[in-house]
Design an enzyme around this catalytic site. Structure first.
Site, PDB file in Angstrom:
ATOM      1  N   THR A  89      62.911  -7.908 -88.841  1.00 55.77           N
ATOM      2  CA  THR A  89      62.726  -6.476 -89.045  1.00 55.77           C
ATOM      3  C   THR A  89      62.269  -5.794 -87.764  1.00 55.77           C
ATOM      4  OG1 THR A  89      61.239  -4.908 -90.154  1.00 55.77           O
ATOM      5  CG2 THR A  89      60.437  -7.137 -89.950  1.00 55.77           C
ATOM      6  N   ASP A  90      62.534  -4.489 -87.669  1.00 53.26           N
ATOM      7  CA  ASP A  90      62.037  -3.734 -86.514  1.00 53.26           C
ATOM      8  C   ASP A  90      60.517  -3.590 -86.547  1.00 53.26           C
ATOM      9  OD1 ASP A  90      61.879  -1.945 -88.642  1.00 53.26           O
ATOM     10  OD2 ASP A  90      63.008  -0.331 -87.662  1.00 53.26           O
ATOM     11  N   ALA A 131      63.535 -18.681-104.460  1.00 55.12           N
ATOM     12  CA  ALA A 131      62.412 -19.061-105.328  1.00 55.12           C
ATOM     13  C   ALA A 131      62.355 -18.200-106.585  1.00 55.12           C
ATOM     14  CB  ALA A 131      61.103 -18.929-104.548  1.00 55.12           C
ATOM     15  N   LYS A 169      56.270 -11.697 -90.030  1.00 58.08           N
ATOM     16  CA  LYS A 169      57.655 -11.707 -89.541  1.00 58.08           C
ATOM     17  C   LYS A 169      57.686 -11.923 -88.018  1.00 58.08           C
ATOM     18  CE  LYS A 169      60.967 -11.122 -91.558  1.00 58.08           C
ATOM     19  NZ  LYS A 169      61.871 -12.013 -92.347  1.00 58.08           N
ATOM     20  N   ASN A 222      65.082   0.028 -91.509  1.00 55.01           N
ATOM     21  CA  ASN A 222      64.941   0.150 -92.971  1.00 55.01           C
ATOM     22  C   ASN A 222      66.290   0.226 -93.693  1.00 55.01           C
ATOM     23  OD1 ASN A 222      62.235   1.039 -92.011  1.00 55.01           O
ATOM     24  ND2 ASN A 222      61.917   1.399 -94.197  1.00 55.01           N
TER      25      ASN A 222
HETATM   26  P1  NAD Z   1      63.424  -8.840-101.148  1.00 52.74           P
HETATM   27  O1  NAD Z   1      61.959  -8.900-101.353  1.00 52.74           O
HETATM   28  O2  NAD Z   1      64.235  -7.863-101.950  1.00 52.74           O
HETATM   29  O3  NAD Z   1      64.066 -10.279-101.393  1.00 52.74           O
HETATM   30  C1  NAD Z   1      63.483 -11.446-100.913  1.00 52.74           C
HETATM   31  C2  NAD Z   1      64.119 -12.639-101.628  1.00 52.74           C
HETATM   32  O4  NAD Z   1      63.540 -13.831-101.090  1.00 52.74           O
HETATM   33  C3  NAD Z   1      63.847 -12.655-103.132  1.00 52.74           C
HETATM   34  O5  NAD Z   1      65.027 -13.023-103.831  1.00 52.74           O
HETATM   35  C4  NAD Z   1      62.777 -13.719-103.300  1.00 52.74           C
HETATM   36  O6  NAD Z   1      62.839 -14.388-104.566  1.00 52.74           O
HETATM   37  C5  NAD Z   1      63.107 -14.664-102.153  1.00 52.74           C
HETATM   38  N1  NAD Z   1      61.937 -15.436-101.688  1.00 52.74           N
HETATM   39  C6  NAD Z   1      60.700 -14.951-101.359  1.00 52.74           C
HETATM   40  N2  NAD Z   1      59.902 -15.962-100.976  1.00 52.74           N
HETATM   41  C7  NAD Z   1      60.636 -17.097-101.045  1.00 52.74           C
HETATM   42  C8  NAD Z   1      60.388 -18.460-100.775  1.00 52.74           C
HETATM   43  N3  NAD Z   1      59.178 -18.879-100.358  1.00 52.74           N
HETATM   44  N4  NAD Z   1      61.378 -19.360-100.941  1.00 52.74           N
HETATM   45  C9  NAD Z   1      62.615 -18.965-101.367  1.00 52.74           C
HETATM   46  N5  NAD Z   1      62.909 -17.690-101.659  1.00 52.74           N
HETATM   47  C10 NAD Z   1      61.931 -16.765-101.498  1.00 52.74           C
HETATM   48  O7  NAD Z   1      63.615  -8.587 -99.584  1.00 52.74           O
HETATM   49  P2  NAD Z   1      64.800  -7.871 -98.790  1.00 52.74           P
HETATM   50  O8  NAD Z   1      64.468  -6.442 -98.624  1.00 52.74           O
HETATM   51  O9  NAD Z   1      66.084  -8.295 -99.362  1.00 52.74           O
HETATM   52  O10 NAD Z   1      64.586  -8.556 -97.348  1.00 52.74           O
HETATM   53  C11 NAD Z   1      65.313  -9.727 -96.989  1.00 52.74           C
HETATM   54  C12 NAD Z   1      64.999 -10.071 -95.553  1.00 52.74           C
HETATM   55  O11 NAD Z   1      65.350  -8.978 -94.699  1.00 52.74           O
HETATM   56  C13 NAD Z   1      63.514 -10.336 -95.271  1.00 52.74           C
HETATM   57  O12 NAD Z   1      63.423 -11.389 -94.351  1.00 52.74           O
HETATM   58  C14 NAD Z   1      63.019  -9.033 -94.648  1.00 52.74           C
HETATM   59  O13 NAD Z   1      61.930  -9.270 -93.790  1.00 52.74           O
HETATM   60  C15 NAD Z   1      64.249  -8.601 -93.895  1.00 52.74           C
HETATM   61  N6  NAD Z   1      64.393  -7.162 -93.640  1.00 52.74           N
HETATM   62  C16 NAD Z   1      64.311  -6.270 -94.647  1.00 52.74           C
HETATM   63  C17 NAD Z   1      64.511  -4.913 -94.401  1.00 52.74           C
HETATM   64  C18 NAD Z   1      64.462  -3.893 -95.497  1.00 52.74           C
HETATM   65  O14 NAD Z   1      64.505  -2.692 -95.223  1.00 52.74           O
HETATM   66  N7  NAD Z   1      64.400  -4.269 -96.758  1.00 52.74           N
HETATM   67  C19 NAD Z   1      64.749  -4.483 -93.091  1.00 52.74           C
HETATM   68  C20 NAD Z   1      64.813  -5.438 -92.061  1.00 52.74           C
HETATM   69  C21 NAD Z   1      64.642  -6.770 -92.359  1.00 52.74           C
HETATM   70  O1  TDX Z   2      55.934   5.651-102.687  1.00 53.70           O
HETATM   71  C1  TDX Z   2      56.064   5.592-101.459  1.00 53.70           C
HETATM   72  N1  TDX Z   2      55.852   6.715-100.709  1.00 53.70           N
HETATM   73  C2  TDX Z   2      55.993   6.725 -99.358  1.00 53.70           C
HETATM   74  O2  TDX Z   2      55.782   7.780 -98.724  1.00 53.70           O
HETATM   75  C3  TDX Z   2      56.442   4.359-100.786  1.00 53.70           C
HETATM   76  C4  TDX Z   2      56.672   3.104-101.577  1.00 53.70           C
HETATM   77  C5  TDX Z   2      56.577   4.401 -99.418  1.00 53.70           C
HETATM   78  N2  TDX Z   2      56.356   5.537 -98.718  1.00 53.70           N
HETATM   79  C6  TDX Z   2      56.580   5.556 -97.260  1.00 53.70           C
HETATM   80  C7  TDX Z   2      55.984   4.427 -96.463  1.00 53.70           C
HETATM   81  C8  TDX Z   2      56.976   4.301 -95.307  1.00 53.70           C
HETATM   82  O3  TDX Z   2      56.673   5.273 -94.317  1.00 53.70           O
HETATM   83  O4  TDX Z   2      57.990   5.434 -97.089  1.00 53.70           O
HETATM   84  C9  TDX Z   2      58.312   4.653 -95.933  1.00 53.70           C
HETATM   85  C10 TDX Z   2      59.132   3.439 -96.353  1.00 53.70           C
HETATM   86  O5  TDX Z   2      58.279   2.610 -97.112  1.00 53.70           O
HETATM   87  P1  TDX Z   2      58.760   1.155 -97.654  1.00 53.70           P
HETATM   88  O6  TDX Z   2      59.972   1.314 -98.484  1.00 53.70           O
HETATM   89  O7  TDX Z   2      57.581   0.477 -98.239  1.00 53.70           O
HETATM   90  O8  TDX Z   2      59.267   0.479 -96.310  1.00 53.70           O
HETATM   91  P2  TDX Z   2      58.550   0.054 -94.930  1.00 53.70           P
HETATM   92  O9  TDX Z   2      57.089  -0.118 -95.101  1.00 53.70           O
HETATM   93  O10 TDX Z   2      59.034   1.020 -93.884  1.00 53.70           O
HETATM   94  O11 TDX Z   2      59.230  -1.390 -94.713  1.00 53.70           O
HETATM   95  C11 TDX Z   2      60.626  -1.581 -94.995  1.00 53.70           C
HETATM   96  O12 TDX Z   2      61.396  -1.616 -93.820  1.00 53.70           O
HETATM   97  C12 TDX Z   2      61.259  -2.732 -92.990  1.00 53.70           C
HETATM   98  C13 TDX Z   2      60.876  -2.855 -95.805  1.00 53.70           C
HETATM   99  O13 TDX Z   2      60.094  -2.825 -96.989  1.00 53.70           O
HETATM  100  C14 TDX Z   2      60.580  -4.084 -94.987  1.00 53.70           C
HETATM  101  O14 TDX Z   2      60.912  -5.248 -95.715  1.00 53.70           O
HETATM  102  C15 TDX Z   2      61.398  -4.031 -93.738  1.00 53.70           C
HETATM  103  O15 TDX Z   2      61.034  -5.089 -92.907  1.00 53.70           O
END
Ligand code: NAD
Ligand code: TDX
Length: 331
Positions: free
Chosen positions: A120-121, A34, A151, A176
């Site tokens: 996600t965890d 999107a 989720k 993460n």
């Molecule tokens: P992100 O926010 O960086 O990317 C999400 C993408 O999905 C974006 O490109 C956004 O445009 C698209 N999107 C959002 N809503 C949409 C919709 N309705 N239709 C089509 N596209 C849409 O997220 P990420 O960190 O890359 O996470 C990707 C997946 O992995 C998610 O499902 C998240 O729950 C999961 N995940 C993330 C982490 C992490 O640490 N980042 C860990 C475990 C699981």
């Molecule tokens: O500025 C900050 N300072 C800080 O202490 C931010 C942005 C976060 N934090 C802390 C919050 C959490 O304990 O750091 C840790 C990580 O924060 P986030 O990056 O927001 O991650 P979290 O909330 O753990 O979730 C992430 O891991 C699981 C991803 O964003 C999710 O998409 C995934 O599902």
């Protein structure tokens, strides 16, 4: 194989598409994204002529039906992904994460297409700091935030569609991620880009919360492994034994970026802030042989810092708006 990748222009999805173009050149990839604030089509410019890109919403039933009908497999990354945003405005999380997953499930059911659902965890809630246990595939879901509840809801829908309709699906719950292309709203890129701009890292609360870090390439290699070797109907936890508290991460970033160890600020905590996540990934390792390649977070963070240093234009456009939003939240 024709693979539909939802959310392929976000952090993990971009890395997945760029990596699988190299490791699985025979796959035909279509990205459905999107392009919310978190997605960028430019991320995919190195492979633009090798993939199909469709801008659209996973909650759009007709569009999803058309794209799924033409695919052999779907890898479903698309989601709203940031906890802090879900506390500010939960609705986009309900629409994208729950309704979007429902639309995909109905389409794969109709067209008999293989699905891998990315989760996600955080769906398992949190652990105490002194608890020796880790999450396993048997841990009951117990989400804390609107994001993790959305989720968990999506995961339960996928499990129900497997059990009741026999769809060919697998699920994975990963810890993460860090690495290139992660949005500056997230913890590690927020601090790296802040330090590059001369701003101190910001730790929520006392900085004692623990996350189990994994490099994004290791996550994506596990996803490909599950697609190729996973048992249908199963859930796999993905983790790299990377538990560290937020203070330790900041200390490492400061050391790697040449700043004093005490150069950080403590800011007000996130409401409902999960204390600790920890993944036991022995099922995935035993069944498929997958192991993480980044054993050393120091090496992974060094590579990530270099990427943000070299790609300032990529992140500066989002940095100011993101920090304004944090300022409104007092964090
Ligand atoms: P992100 O926010 O960086 O990317 C999400 C993408 O999905 C974006 O490109 C956004 O445009 C698209 N999107 C959002 N809503 C949409 C919709 N309705 N239709 C089509 N596209 C849409 O997220 P990420 O960190 O890359 O996470 C990707 C997946 O992995 C998610 O499902 C998240 O729950 C999961 N995940 C993330 C982490 C992490 O640490 N980042 C860990 C475990 C699981
Ligand atoms: O500025 C900050 N300072 C800080 O202490 C931010 C942005 C976060 N934090 C802390 C919050 C959490 O304990 O750091 C840790 C990580 O924060 P986030 O990056 O927001 O991650 P979290 O909330 O753990 O979730 C992430 O891991 C699981 C991803 O964003 C999710 O998409 C995934 O599902």
């Amino acid at each position: 194989m024709k693979v539909l990748v939802t959310g392929g222009a976000g952090f993990i999805g971009t890395n997945f598409v760029l990596r699988t173009r190299a490791t699985r050149p025979d796959w035909q990839i279509t990205v459905l994204d999107a392009l919310t604030y978190a997605g960028s089509r430019e991320n995919l410019s190195p492979v633009a002529d090798q993939i199909e890109f469709v801008r659209g919403n996973v909650a759009d039933a007709d569009l999803v039906d058309r794209l799924v009908a033409d695919a052999d497999a779907v890898v479903h990354f698309a989601a709203e992904s940031h906890n802090d945003n879900s506390l500010d405005d939960p609705w986009p999380f309900m629409e994208s994460n729950i309704i979007g997953t429902y639309r995909l499930l109905e389409a794969v059911r109709r067209h008999h297409v293989r699905l891998h659902h990315i989760s996600t965890d955080e769906v398992y809630g949190d652990l105490e700091l002194d608890d020796p246990s880790r999450f396993t595939e048997q841990t009951p879901v117990n989400p804390s935030s609107p994001y993790s509840a959305s989720k968990a809801s999506a995961d339960l829908l996928v499990r129900a569609w497997i059990r009741s309709f026999g769809i060919e699906a697998t699920l994975s719950n990963c810890s993460n991620n860090y690495g290139p292309y992660q949005h500056v709203e997230k913890f590690i890129p927020r601090q790296i880009t802040g330090i590059l701009q001369g701003v101190k890292p910001k730790l929520y609360g006392a900085g004692a919360n623990v996350r189990d870090w994994i490099h994004v390439d290791d996550h994506n290699d596990a996803v490909v492994t599950i697609l190729e070797k996973g048992r249908l109907g199963e859930t796999y936890l993905i983790g790299a034994d990377g538990e560290m508290n937020n203070r330790q991460i900041v200390a490492l970033l400061l050391e790697l970026m040449g700043k004093p160890a005490d150069w950080f600020d403590l800011v007000p905590d996130r409401p409902g802030h999960d204390m600790r996540y920890a993944i036991d990934s022995s099922k995935l390792r035993a069944e498929t042989g997958w192991t993480p390649k980044y054993q050393d977070i120091r090496a992974g963070l060094t590579q990530t810092i270099e990427w943000y240093r070299a790609n300032e234009a990529w992140w500066t456009r989002d940095k100011e708006r993101t920090e304004q939003a944090y300022q409104r939240l007092g964090r």
